[in-house]
Design an enzyme around this catalytic site. Structure first.
Site, short mmCIF file in Angstrom:
data_model
loop_
_atom_site.label_atom_id
_atom_site.label_comp_id
_atom_site.label_asym_id
_atom_site.label_seq_id
_atom_site.Cartn_x
_atom_site.Cartn_y
_atom_site.Cartn_z
CE LYS A 139 -8.75 1.31 2.87
NZ LYS A 139 -7.73 1.64 3.89
CD GLU A 157 -2.63 1.15 2.65
OE1 GLU A 157 -3.59 1.93 2.75
OE2 GLU A 157 -2.29 0.36 3.56
CB CYS A 189 -5.28 -1.12 4.28
SG CYS A 189 -4.76 -0.89 5.99
#
Length: 241
Positions: A68, A11, A118
């Site tokens: 995301k 990430e 994540c």
């Protein structure tokens, strides 16, 4: 030696913010680079910042990307910002914008995959687009926030559960570990321990047919809860009699 098909970075691993699709970074080491990156769109009042997984070709062009959508409250955005006089716990005043949602990406020569950035990996119902089932899962994460605590291990096991539930291999790339390849049974094929710098050269396992969970999703969980409640209620009534 033959170049790998895909190299995966964690990430926000890309070293600069990406504007548009051209990064100006030549990547000759594999056919594709999948990297966590911050991507900016627009200017002024229309400026948008995304926590993304970008697919770069050898010329450094972003050919596919996933943004995301399950953002961390107070870390990536402030809920009810117009009402709550609170600041993020992370640097910067600009909130991240939400992506469109769960999706499968397809690159030339690479099986379709579902990205999880994540802590998106902790939500079972957000792992896969059931209408476009992928052949593997990619979880990129930054677990450096947790330090040497139970956090990275818990996060690691949650990602492992997604592989088991879906019957799909899962590649996990974490900036300071724990990075790993899980087969579709959730078994660890290879791993890099916490706080170790290394790389894994692995061959992707083949996906299993859709599991019961992949077919039913949270309907299975809700059904089990209703069944347990019914048994508990029946036992209570019997004891009262």
């Amino acid at each position: 030696s033959t170049k790998p098909d895909v190299v995966i970075w964690p990430e926000t691993a890309f070293f600069s913010v990406i504007h548009g699709t051209y990064t100006g970074y030549v990547w000759p080491y594999s056919r594709w680079l999948l990297t966590g990156a911050e991507i900016v769109e627009g200017r002024g009042a229309s400026l948008r910042l995304y926590n993304s997984l970008a697919a770069l070709d050898g010329a450094g062009v972003v050919t596919q990307r996933y943004d995301k959508h399950q953002l961390v409250p107070f870390g990536e955005f402030v809920p009810l910002r117009s009402v709550l006089p609170l600041a993020k716990i992370t640097p910067g005043t600009l909130d991240f914008s939400r992506g469109e949602g769960v999706r499968s990406l397809k690159l030339e020569g690479v099986p379709a995959f579902s990205p999880l950035i994540c802590y998106e990996a902790i939500f079972p119902w957000m792992a896969v687009d059931s209408a476009h089932r992928p052949e593997w899962l990619v979880n990129v994460t930054n677990d450096g926030w947790y330090g040497d605590s139970p956090g990275p291990y818990q996060h690691f096991i949650m990602a492992q559960m997604r592989a088991i539930e879906q019957g799909l291999p899962l590649v996990r790339a974490a900036n300071n570990g724990i990075s790993a390849l899980f087969d579709p049974y959730g078994r660890i094929v290879a791993a890099i321990p916490l706080n170790h710098r290394s790389a894994l050269d692995v061959t992707l396992s083949k996906a299993l047919p859709p599991t019961i969970y992949a077919k039913l999703g949270e309907k299975l969980t809700i059904g089990m809860l209703i069944f347990i409640w019914f048994l508990t209620f029946a036992a209570h009534v019997r004891l009262r009699k």
